[in-house]
Design an enzyme around this catalytic site. Structure first.
Site, PDB file in Angstrom:
ATOM      1  N   ARG A   1      59.950 104.789  24.510  1.00 37.54           N
ATOM      2  CA  ARG A   1      58.528 104.710  24.191  1.00 37.54           C
ATOM      3  C   ARG A   1      58.274 104.831  22.694  1.00 37.54           C
ATOM      4  O   ARG A   1      57.436 104.098  22.139  1.00 37.54           O
ATOM      5  CB  ARG A   1      57.758 105.780  24.967  1.00 37.54           C
TER       6      ARG A   1
ATOM      7  N   LYS B   1      43.047 100.922   4.052  1.00 41.91           N
ATOM      8  CA  LYS B   1      42.458 101.263   5.348  1.00 41.91           C
ATOM      9  C   LYS B   1      43.565 101.310   6.397  1.00 41.91           C
ATOM     10  O   LYS B   1      43.699 100.431   7.248  1.00 41.91           O
ATOM     11  CB  LYS B   1      41.368 100.261   5.710  1.00 41.91           C
TER      12      LYS B   1
END
Length: 281
Positions: free
Chosen positions: A102, A137
């Site tokens: 994962r 950002k």
């Protein structure tokens, strides 16, 4: 350029990410279900057409839990692949691979999503002469990785942080008194790169006269941008920024600006659909 540019600590990132997932008890599912000596082979594959980014990180996750894992990288970061393409083959200890799965997938899915969206923007402005830039950002803690992914998608990096160039924006100007004074103070401080945000054409000459080395033309429509580029006359690079989308970027790039910066590359990229399918070795 590599993932480890700008002093990125890969080992610490991998360790912290795995620690977050393992907690105090570790992977209780694999420990209960998978024999300690079981072996598995698996292939990481793209379910959609994507631009790949983050495979070295996936390898690092697998190696952290199984130092003897055999890894075959089938494509390189930056490759554009079709749906169904195999990206990476791993063979090793089943518990280790399942535990790392994962963390490895999350990272590659996110970075490939950024690279894929970036490539769409790059393709949209191809032939205009303009260069795509990313922004600051980014998700806190992931800036170096996300900016690496934009490079894999064909963009160039803007500032890495607050430290590598001055960017004088409206609030800096408001506190300093006027745009010329703000630029003069940055120049007096010995800063070599002075980017100045202007949202009106009448701010251009004062900024240049004071020593700006790069003009960020903020939220201007294409006709205004074209006039601003003409006024600058190549004295410094020009950058269009603010609300740029896939639908608007071509017209913006065709105004003659040097750069177009897009926050959406890192702010809004959906994760790429990538899986890891295991088969008994």
């Amino acid at each position: 350029m590599s993932i480890q540019d700008h002093s990125f600590d890969l080992a610490s990132f991998v360790s912290a990410t795995l620690a977050e997932d393992l907690g105090e008890a570790g992977d209780i599912t694999s420990a209960a279900v998978i024999p300690a000596d079981a072996r598995f082979a698996g292939v990481m594959d793209a379910r959609d057409a994507i631009t790949v980014a983050g495979l070295p990180l996936a390898e690092a996750f697998f190696r952290a839990l199984d130092p003897d894992v055999a890894i075959e990288r089938l494509v390189e970061d930056g490759a554009q692949v079709s749906a169904g393409s195999d990206l990476l083959r791993v063979t090793g200890n089943a518990r280790a691979l399942l535990t790392a799965e994962r963390s490895a997938l999350n990272t590659v899915q996110h970075l490939s999503g950024v690279a894929t969206l970036t490539r769409r923007y790059v393709d949209r402005i191809r032939g205009t002469g303009a260069t795509l830039l990313d922004t600051r950002k980014t998700i806190p803690g992931l800036r170096v990785l996300e900016k690496y992914a934009t490079r894999m998608g064909g963009a160039e990096n803007h500032r890495m942080g607050l430290w590598d160039a001055a960017m004088i924006k409206d609030n800096h100007v408001a506190v300093a008194g006027d745009i010329g004074e703000a630029v003069r103070r940055a120049k007096a401080a010995g800063i070599a790169r002075i980017i100045v945000e202007v949202d009106r054409v009448d701010q251009i000459e004062p900024a240049l006269a004071a020593g700006a080395t790069h003009l960020l033309l903020d939220n201007m429509d294409p006709p205004t941008l074209r006039g601003a580029v003409t006024l600058v006359g190549g004295r410094v690079p020009t950058e269009a920024s603010g609300g740029v989308t896939l639908e608007t970027i071509r017209a913006i790039a065709e105004t003659g600006v040097t750069y177009v910066s897009v926050g959406r590359l890192t702010q809004s990229a959906p994760a790429a659909d990538i899986g890891l399918d295991f088969e008994a070795a």
